[in-house]
Design a protein around this motif. Structure first.
Motif, PDB file in Angstrom:
ATOM      1  N   SER A   1       0.806  -1.232   0.000  1.00 55.08           N
ATOM      2  CA  SER A   1       0.000   0.000   0.000  1.00 55.08           C
ATOM      3  C   SER A   1       0.834   1.276   0.000  1.00 55.08           C
ATOM      4  O   SER A   1       0.305   2.349  -0.295  1.00 55.08           O
ATOM      5  CB  SER A   1      -0.909   0.019   1.238  1.00 55.08           C
ATOM      6  OG  SER A   1      -0.128   0.185   2.416  1.00 55.08           O
ATOM      7  N   GLY A   2       2.104   1.176   0.363  1.00 57.99           N
ATOM      8  CA  GLY A   2       2.934   2.362   0.464  1.00 57.99           C
ATOM      9  C   GLY A   2       2.660   3.203   1.694  1.00 57.99           C
ATOM     10  O   GLY A   2       3.139   4.324   1.808  1.00 57.99           O
ATOM     11  N   ARG A   3       1.889   2.664   2.630  1.00 51.23           N
ATOM     12  CA  ARG A   3       1.554   3.394   3.859  1.00 51.23           C
ATOM     13  C   ARG A   3       2.678   3.253   4.878  1.00 51.23           C
ATOM     14  O   ARG A   3       3.325   2.218   4.972  1.00 51.23           O
ATOM     15  CB  ARG A   3       0.241   2.895   4.444  1.00 51.23           C
ATOM     16  CG  ARG A   3      -0.950   3.184   3.528  1.00 51.23           C
ATOM     17  CD  ARG A   3      -2.253   2.753   4.158  1.00 51.23           C
ATOM     18  NE  ARG A   3      -2.512   3.435   5.405  1.00 51.23           N
ATOM     19  CZ  ARG A   3      -3.277   4.511   5.537  1.00 51.23           C
ATOM     20  NH1 ARG A   3      -3.862   5.028   4.470  1.00 51.23           N
ATOM     21  NH2 ARG A   3      -3.466   5.063   6.709  1.00 51.23           N
ATOM     22  N   LEU A   4       2.875   4.294   5.658  1.00 49.01           N
ATOM     23  CA  LEU A   4       3.888   4.310   6.702  1.00 49.01           C
ATOM     24  C   LEU A   4       3.614   3.209   7.727  1.00 49.01           C
ATOM     25  O   LEU A   4       2.469   2.989   8.118  1.00 49.01           O
ATOM     26  CB  LEU A   4       3.903   5.679   7.389  1.00 49.01           C
ATOM     27  CG  LEU A   4       5.049   5.945   8.351  1.00 49.01           C
ATOM     28  CD1 LEU A   4       6.389   5.959   7.609  1.00 49.01           C
ATOM     29  CD2 LEU A   4       4.831   7.274   9.065  1.00 49.01           C
ATOM     30  N   VAL A   5       4.665   2.543   8.151  1.00 48.44           N
ATOM     31  CA  VAL A   5       4.565   1.448   9.111  1.00 48.44           C
ATOM     32  C   VAL A   5       5.301   1.837  10.387  1.00 48.44           C
ATOM     33  O   VAL A   5       6.420   2.357  10.335  1.00 48.44           O
ATOM     34  CB  VAL A   5       5.209   0.163   8.533  1.00 48.44           C
ATOM     35  CG1 VAL A   5       5.331  -0.917   9.585  1.00 48.44           C
ATOM     36  CG2 VAL A   5       4.435  -0.341   7.344  1.00 48.44           C
ATOM     37  N   HIS A   6       4.677   1.574  11.520  1.00 51.61           N
ATOM     38  CA  HIS A   6       5.366   1.704  12.803  1.00 51.61           C
ATOM     39  C   HIS A   6       5.759   0.290  13.219  1.00 51.61           C
ATOM     40  O   HIS A   6       4.897  -0.542  13.502  1.00 51.61           O
ATOM     41  CB  HIS A   6       4.456   2.349  13.852  1.00 51.61           C
ATOM     42  CG  HIS A   6       5.219   2.840  15.032  1.00 51.61           C
ATOM     43  ND1 HIS A   6       5.905   2.002  15.878  1.00 51.61           N
ATOM     44  CD2 HIS A   6       5.426   4.097  15.504  1.00 51.61           C
ATOM     45  CE1 HIS A   6       6.492   2.711  16.821  1.00 51.61           C
ATOM     46  NE2 HIS A   6       6.217   3.990  16.608  1.00 51.61           N
ATOM     47  N   LEU A   7       7.069   0.023  13.220  1.00 50.18           N
ATOM     48  CA  LEU A   7       7.535  -1.349  13.440  1.00 50.18           C
ATOM     49  C   LEU A   7       7.127  -1.918  14.791  1.00 50.18           C
ATOM     50  O   LEU A   7       6.931  -3.120  14.916  1.00 50.18           O
ATOM     51  CB  LEU A   7       9.060  -1.431  13.293  1.00 50.18           C
ATOM     52  CG  LEU A   7       9.607  -1.465  11.896  1.00 50.18           C
ATOM     53  CD1 LEU A   7      11.100  -1.744  11.915  1.00 50.18           C
ATOM     54  CD2 LEU A   7       8.913  -2.497  11.028  1.00 50.18           C
ATOM     55  N   LYS A   8       7.004  -1.083  15.805  1.00 54.20           N
ATOM     56  CA  LYS A   8       6.635  -1.592  17.132  1.00 54.20           C
ATOM     57  C   LYS A   8       5.294  -2.316  17.078  1.00 54.20           C
ATOM     58  O   LYS A   8       5.106  -3.337  17.731  1.00 54.20           O
ATOM     59  CB  LYS A   8       6.585  -0.449  18.137  1.00 54.20           C
ATOM     60  CG  LYS A   8       6.427  -0.921  19.573  1.00 54.20           C
ATOM     61  CD  LYS A   8       6.588   0.224  20.540  1.00 54.20           C
ATOM     62  CE  LYS A   8       6.581  -0.307  21.965  1.00 54.20           C
ATOM     63  NZ  LYS A   8       6.845   0.768  22.932  1.00 54.20           N
ATOM     64  N   LYS A   9       4.385  -1.816  16.249  1.00 60.33           N
ATOM     65  CA  LYS A   9       3.073  -2.454  16.092  1.00 60.33           C
ATOM     66  C   LYS A   9       3.088  -3.516  15.003  1.00 60.33           C
ATOM     67  O   LYS A   9       2.552  -4.602  15.164  1.00 60.33           O
ATOM     68  CB  LYS A   9       2.012  -1.401  15.745  1.00 60.33           C
ATOM     69  CG  LYS A   9       1.756  -0.395  16.834  1.00 60.33           C
ATOM     70  CD  LYS A   9       0.780   0.651  16.366  1.00 60.33           C
ATOM     71  CE  LYS A   9       0.657   1.762  17.393  1.00 60.33           C
ATOM     72  NZ  LYS A   9      -0.165   2.867  16.918  1.00 60.33           N
ATOM     73  N   ALA A  10       3.691  -3.196  13.873  1.00 60.26           N
ATOM     74  CA  ALA A  10       3.632  -4.076  12.705  1.00 60.26           C
ATOM     75  C   ALA A  10       4.537  -5.294  12.829  1.00 60.26           C
ATOM     76  O   ALA A  10       4.196  -6.371  12.349  1.00 60.26           O
ATOM     77  CB  ALA A  10       3.995  -3.293  11.437  1.00 60.26           C
ATOM     78  N   ASN A  11       5.704  -5.114  13.447  1.00 60.90           N
ATOM     79  CA  ASN A  11       6.641  -6.222  13.582  1.00 60.90           C
ATOM     80  C   ASN A  11       7.523  -5.978  14.807  1.00 60.90           C
ATOM     81  O   ASN A  11       8.633  -5.456  14.686  1.00 60.90           O
ATOM     82  CB  ASN A  11       7.484  -6.391  12.320  1.00 60.90           C
ATOM     83  CG  ASN A  11       8.166  -7.734  12.291  1.00 60.90           C
ATOM     84  OD1 ASN A  11       8.796  -8.140  13.274  1.00 60.90           O
ATOM     85  ND2 ASN A  11       8.041  -8.437  11.180  1.00 60.90           N
ATOM     86  N   PRO A  12       7.040  -6.381  15.988  1.00 60.98           N
ATOM     87  CA  PRO A  12       7.783  -6.128  17.233  1.00 60.98           C
ATOM     88  C   PRO A  12       9.188  -6.749  17.252  1.00 60.98           C
ATOM     89  O   PRO A  12      10.092  -6.196  17.881  1.00 60.98           O
ATOM     90  CB  PRO A  12       6.900  -6.755  18.315  1.00 60.98           C
ATOM     91  CG  PRO A  12       5.540  -6.831  17.724  1.00 60.98           C
ATOM     92  CD  PRO A  12       5.734  -7.000  16.246  1.00 60.98           C
ATOM     93  N   VAL A  13       9.381  -7.849  16.545  1.00 56.89           N
ATOM     94  CA  VAL A  13      10.709  -8.481  16.510  1.00 56.89           C
ATOM     95  C   VAL A  13      11.705  -7.572  15.789  1.00 56.89           C
ATOM     96  O   VAL A  13      12.820  -7.336  16.285  1.00 56.89           O
ATOM     97  CB  VAL A  13      10.644  -9.872  15.837  1.00 56.89           C
ATOM     98  CG1 VAL A  13      12.030 -10.453  15.633  1.00 56.89           C
ATOM     99  CG2 VAL A  13       9.775 -10.820  16.658  1.00 56.89           C
TER     100      VAL A  13
END
Length: 142
Positions: free
Chosen positions: A119-131
């Protein structure tokens, strides 16, 4: 977690100009090579990020040339995580001769963000991929 030891690089002849000095455009490529190597050192190569649906585009890059690098010069590119926010990741680069790592030849920076590949949307890694988030947080704290 070990600090990244740096990326060793020997210039290729095609990267030089007529005076056998590295052409300025190649330093940005060298920064990318070193950044990719750092991510592999961390156990998080680009293909793993991309397979998880995350892309890491370049938002900006800078390069300051202190001294010339010639075709015969072996160099080490030191890469550090300058800033990590969970949505952005900034790197700093310092190129030194292999023979004298206290001598600075070139410095630079690059700024990146994390986006969802589909989608090209901004990702916050803490939520999207905690590892991944923990890995970058731990390394940035070194």
């Amino acid at each position: 977690m070990e600090k990244y030891p740096g990326y060793l690089r020997r210039p290729h002849y095609y990267e030089t100009d007529q005076m056998q000095i590295i052409h300025h455009s190649n330093y940005i490529r060298w920064f990318e090579e070193a950044r990719v190597d750092l991510l592999e050192h961390l156990g998080l190569p680009y293909h793993v990020l991309e397979e998880s649906g995350i892309i890491v585009p370049v938002l900006g890059v800078s390069c300051q040339y202190k001294e010339m690098i010639r075709y015969t010069d072996a160099v080490k590119i030191h890469v550090t995580v300058e800033k990590y926010t969970g949505t952005r990741l900034n790197f700093a680069y310092c190129i030194t001769p292999v023979t004298d790592e206290s001598k600075i030849l070139t410095t630079g920076t690059s700024q990146h963000c994390f986006l969802q590949g589909n989608s090209g949307r901004l990702v916050h890694l803490k939520k999207a991929n905690p590892v991944f988030h923990q890995l970058f947080s731990d390394y940035a704290a070194l």
